[in-house]
Design a protein around this motif. Sequence first.
Motif, PDB file in Angstrom:
ATOM      1  N   THR A 183       1.131  -1.209   0.331  1.00 15.16           N
ATOM      2  CA  THR A 183      -0.059   0.305  -0.020  1.00 15.16           C
ATOM      3  C   THR A 183       1.094   1.189  -0.172  1.00 15.16           C
ATOM      4  O   THR A 183       2.327   1.536   0.737  1.00 15.16           O
ATOM      5  CB  THR A 183      -0.630  -0.080   0.712  1.00 15.16           C
ATOM      6  N   SER A 185       1.000   5.983  -0.130  1.00  8.93           N
ATOM      7  CA  SER A 185       0.355   7.038   0.347  1.00  8.93           C
ATOM      8  C   SER A 185       1.499   7.904   0.263  1.00  8.93           C
ATOM      9  O   SER A 185       2.568   7.690   1.150  1.00  8.93           O
ATOM     10  CB  SER A 185      -0.454   6.801   1.239  1.00  8.93           C
ATOM     11  N   GLN A 209      -3.491   2.589  -5.316  1.00  2.00           N
ATOM     12  CA  GLN A 209      -2.702   3.064  -4.332  1.00  2.00           C
ATOM     13  C   GLN A 209      -2.601   1.419  -3.604  1.00  2.00           C
ATOM     14  O   GLN A 209      -1.524   1.426  -2.984  1.00  2.00           O
ATOM     15  CB  GLN A 209      -3.946   3.401  -3.169  1.00  2.00           C
TER      16      GLN A 209
END
Length: 237
Positions: A183, A185, A209
């Motif tokens: 993941t 971000s 993402q």
Amino acid sequence: IQSQDGWRVDYDQTGVCAAKGSRVVIFYNYTHPPGIDPSDIKDRFWFTKEKDGEPVDLRTDSEYSGRVKYECYSEKYTGSPGVTLSVTGLQVQVRRSDSTWLELTCHSSCVLSDDPEYDWYKNEEIIKTGSSLLVSSGSTDRYSCYLRGYWDHGSPAVYGPQRPSVSVSPSAEMLEGDSVTLTCSADANPAANYTWYKEHEDSPRASGQIFTITDFTAEHSGNYYCEAQNEMGRSNS
Ligand SMILES: *[C@@H]1O[C@H](CO)[C@@H](O)[C@H](O)[C@H]1NC(C)=O
Ligand SMILES: *[C@@H]1O[C@H](CO)[C@@H](O)[C@H](O)[C@H]1NC(C)=O
């Protein structure tokens, strides 16, 4: 509107566009029938809603308390349909001008009267006046615009992605046949989109993402990184 019986209210405008936090002045004149003595007019007030069939004076409306002031020079007569007040926040729009330059423009959702003057901030510092700003792409500086005189209601800042962080789940060592979820971000405004690469490869492995590799085999081993991109620029984990 002119009513049959001689009452009439004129407003200086039927729609007002106002920036959040700013002050609005709405002018009106009224006319009463010739038979009425002006001193008999008991009250004049503004309202947006009615209660039990009676208009509610804005000065007594809790949503408006302390925010409305009348300057007057009332029978009961309403000048319909009145004045529509639209309140807008400022928004920075980003347009790519060429490969290096971005044009930022300050937008409001309705047209502000009186040719508003905008000030542009880079981080905490004022850098320019005017409705648009050219900046080079790829920076993580924060740009926002303000309406001159209203310092506490600027647009949200726009900025390119900061260095993304990647989390791995599960974080333990992989065995063949397992699956793993990566993941990515990155703080950015507008929100970034994401692309996944494996080191030493040119074409991306995935976009989005979250990147899941299922049924892990030995040939999946290696270093992966993600790239976050928005209109302002890009950054790699
Ligand atoms: C009110 O009347 C004055 C004097 O006639 C005029 O100058 C002004 O424009 C009027 N305002 C409105 C809102 O009608
Ligand atoms: C990500 O956004 C940029 C513009 O901000 C766009 O050019 C690019 O095509 C987008 N990529 C994906 C994978 O959606």
